[in-house]
Every structure is written in structure tokens, then in C-alpha cells.
Design an enzyme around this catalytic site. Structure first.
Site, mmCIF file in Angstrom:
data_model
loop_
_atom_site.group_PDB
_atom_site.id
_atom_site.type_symbol
_atom_site.label_atom_id
_atom_site.label_comp_id
_atom_site.label_asym_id
_atom_site.label_seq_id
_atom_site.Cartn_x
_atom_site.Cartn_y
_atom_site.Cartn_z
ATOM 1 N N ASP A 229 0.851 -1.188 0.000
ATOM 2 C CA ASP A 229 0.000 0.000 0.000
ATOM 3 C C ASP A 229 0.887 1.239 0.000
ATOM 4 O OD1 ASP A 229 -3.020 0.909 0.685
ATOM 5 O OD2 ASP A 229 -1.581 2.231 1.678
ATOM 6 N N ASN A 237 -2.898 13.072 -3.309
ATOM 7 C CA ASN A 237 -4.029 13.489 -4.143
ATOM 8 C C ASN A 237 -4.579 14.843 -3.715
ATOM 9 O OD1 ASN A 237 -4.406 11.593 -6.196
ATOM 10 N ND2 ASN A 237 -5.533 10.183 -4.879
ATOM 11 N N HIS A 242 -5.362 14.777 -8.589
ATOM 12 C CA HIS A 242 -5.478 13.384 -9.013
ATOM 13 C C HIS A 242 -4.565 13.051 -10.190
ATOM 14 C CE1 HIS A 242 -8.731 12.202 -6.324
ATOM 15 N NE2 HIS A 242 -9.266 13.398 -6.528
ATOM 16 N N ASP A 246 -2.195 9.859 -10.240
ATOM 17 C CA ASP A 246 -2.073 8.845 -11.289
ATOM 18 C C ASP A 246 -0.614 8.642 -11.689
ATOM 19 O OD1 ASP A 246 -4.779 8.434 -11.318
ATOM 20 O OD2 ASP A 246 -5.162 9.611 -13.136
ATOM 21 N N GLU A 272 -4.563 2.411 -4.341
ATOM 22 C CA GLU A 272 -3.109 2.470 -4.172
ATOM 23 C C GLU A 272 -2.545 1.168 -3.618
ATOM 24 O OE1 GLU A 272 -4.841 4.422 -0.402
ATOM 25 O OE2 GLU A 272 -5.381 4.112 -2.514
#
Length: 368
Positions: A229, A237, A242, A246, A272
Site C-alpha cells: 500500500d 491526491n 489526481h 495517477d 493504491e
């Protein structure tokens, strides 16, 4: 049907290019002999009682023989071809005595070997009306064909075209099958791939884990399983947007591909979270791979508009996949180990053997 070459407004050069395109569309030129065509020339020679029978196609600078009986060559130059005259005709073309025909009396095939004195050719015409070549019979002496022989030769020429059309249909079907198979592979790829990272998606990785467990139950060596994770991903974010999030996901996927073995299975579990299956690896070997991942992330920050560049860290739960465990239990265990890694400060790997063998967590954990 009106032949394309008879239509107004066409120049001879345009007509010839269209005819050659029609011929090339069959893909017949320079192909090896085939029984279906050899049977026709053999039958034509037998019916017409001639020593020579040929299926030929008139190319740009040559006439090429798909099948021949009694001639012994596969092509001749176009400038000495009798068949080149036939494709300008619309009916069966018969030359009873080539020595008495001004068009052929001086032809080297007439005056010399093989001394052709008789010729009869039935046009091979495409459904669109393009003349492609002929089915012809030849003899070394002057002669005529009976009416029945003329009818038979014309019928056999139609059979040649039927074979050509069948080949074209088969080629089209083969091309369609290839396209369908390619599309199917692409659909399977899309169905099993995470579009952002190109890694396996959750469904595909679950199937791969089940397959690996089945192989282990049949005797393959146990595997190692990592559940990972990205740390503080929500903050990334929120702070950078965002789009940057990405890019972080993509960057992490690239690092994983470089760190893990080609035989290791890497998948995006969701958001994630990522999963890595290491076939045949022990927990200790997988733990070493996790160290390489932590180190690589420290050495390869995400460089972009962010100042300073982002350093990505990851928390990892690591355990074994063996024949004595259920897949759901193993995934649950990896998830619990992952949360231990996050609760103990993130940016570290917690291994199952660190908690089950009585060792202290620091013996098999990765500190900040």
C-alpha cells in the site's frame, strides 16, 4: 456483363492496372502446384487429346503457369505469349495452325522448340469481368477441336475460376479468423489489465493466485505473497491533484517491474494497493526483494512540477502461499501484516515469520 476494359473513359494503361490489381487480389502468382489445378490440366489434355495443357495467368511482363502438362516450364516472357492475345478475346480462341496465322507464324515458340502448331484457349475471367489468363491446350501439329471439346474446355476454364474464388474466400476467412483471434486476445488483455499501470487487475491476479495455489498443491514449491500500500496517497491526491496521483501510481508500477523478477506476478489490487506473487520464493527471499523495492523508491523520486520531487514510500505485508493454507486466509494474513507495517510507522515490510516464529518484529521489518 460489361468488361471493365470496355467501359468508356478508361485509358489502356488504367485498364491494365485494374486488370493486374484484380489478378494480384487472388494471391495466386508464384504459388506452388496444387492437385486441384493439376487435375484440370490433365483432364483438359485428355479430353482434347493434346500433349500440352496449361493454366496460365498473364502478369505484367510474363505469363506464369499455375499448372502445366507437357511443357516443362513455369513461365515465359510476355512478348512471345500466345495467351496474351487470348485475354483480348471474349470467347474461346482457337488457332488451328499457327504457321498459317500472321500473328504467330514468326513466334519463337512456333518456329523453334517446342514447335507449337495448334492452340486453343478458354478465357479465365474474374466475376468483375477482368481477363486474368487462360486454360489452353496445345499440340505440335495443326488440328481442330470438336464442338464437345470446345464446350468441355470452356467448362473446365469455369472450374479454374471456381477454384480461384474458393481460394479467395478461404483467404478472406483466414484473415477474418486472424482478426477475430487478435481482437479476442486484446479483449482478454483489456479484461485482465489495469488500464493505468498495465499490470494485472484484481480479477486477473485472483485467478493467477488460485492457479498458483493449485500448482503448489500438486507439488510445486511454495510461493511468497506481498500486499503493498502506497503511504500517504490520499495526502498526495489532496495536495497535488489526481493527475499527480495517477503519475505516482504509474511511477510505482514501473519501479516494481524493474525490481521484481520476470517470473513474478505484479497486480494492482485496487486504488493504491498492489499485490506481488513470487513463485518458488521463500519469505526470506521475498523479504530481500522488498528491501530492493524500498531502496529503489528512495533512489528514484517522482520528478515533475512538484518542488521538491516526491519521494514515494510503501508499506508491505509479506507471507507464504503454501498447500496448507486457503487463499482467502493467506490474503487476510497479508492484509493484517500490511496494517502492522502501517501502524508501526509505514515505509517498511512486516513478514509473517517475524510474528509467528517468536522473533522480534525488527528482525524482519524494514525501518524508515
Amino acid at each position: 456483363m460489361t468488361r471493365p476494359t470496355d467501359q468508356p473513359g478508361h485509358t489502356p494503361a488504367q485498364d491494365e492496372e485494374a486488370r493486374l490489381a484484380a489478378l494480384n487480389a487472388y494471391g495466386i502468382l508464384d504459388t506452388p502446384p496444387e492437385p486441384a489445378f493439376d487435375d484440370i490440366t490433365e483432364l483438359a489434355a485428355l479430353i482434347c487429346d493434346t500433349p500440352i495443357a496449361v493454366i496460365n495467368f498473364v502478369d505484367r511482363h510474363r505469363q506464369w503457369f499455375k499448372s502445366e502438362q507437357g511443357l516443362g516450364v513455369r513461365e515465359t516472357p510476355l512478348d512471345i505469349s500466345i495467351c496474351a492475345h487470348v485475354i483480348l478475346q471474349s470467347e474461346l480462341f482457337v488457332v488451328p495452325d499457327t504457321r498459317q496465322d500472321a500473328r504467330f507464324a514468326c513466334n519463337p515458340l512456333v518456329t523453334g522448340e517446342p514447335y507449337l502448331r495448334f492452340y486453343a484457349g478458354a478465357l479465365l475471367k474474374s466475376p468483375e469481368g477482368f481477363p486474368l489468363g487462360t486454360l489452353c491446350v496445345l499440340d505440335h501439329r495443326p488440328r481442330e477441336l470438336t464442338e464437345k471439346q470446345r464446350i468441355a474446355l470452356t467448362a473446365l476454364a469455369s472450374q479454374v475460376m471456381n477454384n480461384l474464388e474458393l481460394i479467395r474466400v478461404q483467404q478472406a476467412q483466414a484473415a477474418l479468423i486472424e482478426q477475430l483471434q487478435s481482437a479476442q486476445k486484446e479483449l482478454i488483455h483489456l479484461a485482465s489489465t489495469d488500464p493505468l499501470t498495465g499490470l494485472y487487475n484484481r480479477r486477473a491476479i485472483e485467478e493467477r493466485l488460485s492457479q498458483e495455489l493449485a500448482l503448489i498443491e500438486r507439488g510445486r514449491a511454495p510461493a511468497a505473497l506481498m500486499l503493498m500500500d502506497l503511504d500517504h496517497f490520499k495526502t498526495i491526491n489532496d495536495d497535488f491533484g489526481h493527475e499527480t496521483g495517477d503519475r505516482v501510481i504509474e511511477h510505482f508500477a514501473r519501479v516494481c517491474k524493474n525490481v521484481f523478477r520476470q517470473s513474478d506476478i505484479i497486480g494492482r489490487w485496487g486504488g493504491e494497493e498492489f499485490v506481488v506473487l513470487l513463485p518458488g520464493a521463500t519469505e526470506a527471499e521475498a523479504w530481500q526483494a522488498a528491501q530492493r523495492l524500498h531502496q529503489s523508491l528512495r533512489q528514484t523520486p517522482l520528478v515533475g512540477d512538484e518542488h521538491p520531487p516526491l519521494l514515494i514510500t510503501v508499506s508491505i505485508g509479506l507471507c507464504s502461499l503454501s498447500k496448507d493454507c486457503e487463499l482467502e486466509d493467506t490474503l487476510r494474513q497479508a492484509d493484517e501484516l500490511l496494517y502492522q507495517a502501517k501502524d508501526s510507522g509505514r515505509n517498511r515490510t512486516v513478514c509473517a515469520s517475524a510474528t509467528t516464529d517468536g522473533e522480534t518484529p525488527d528482525d524482519l521489518t524494514t525501518p524508515d
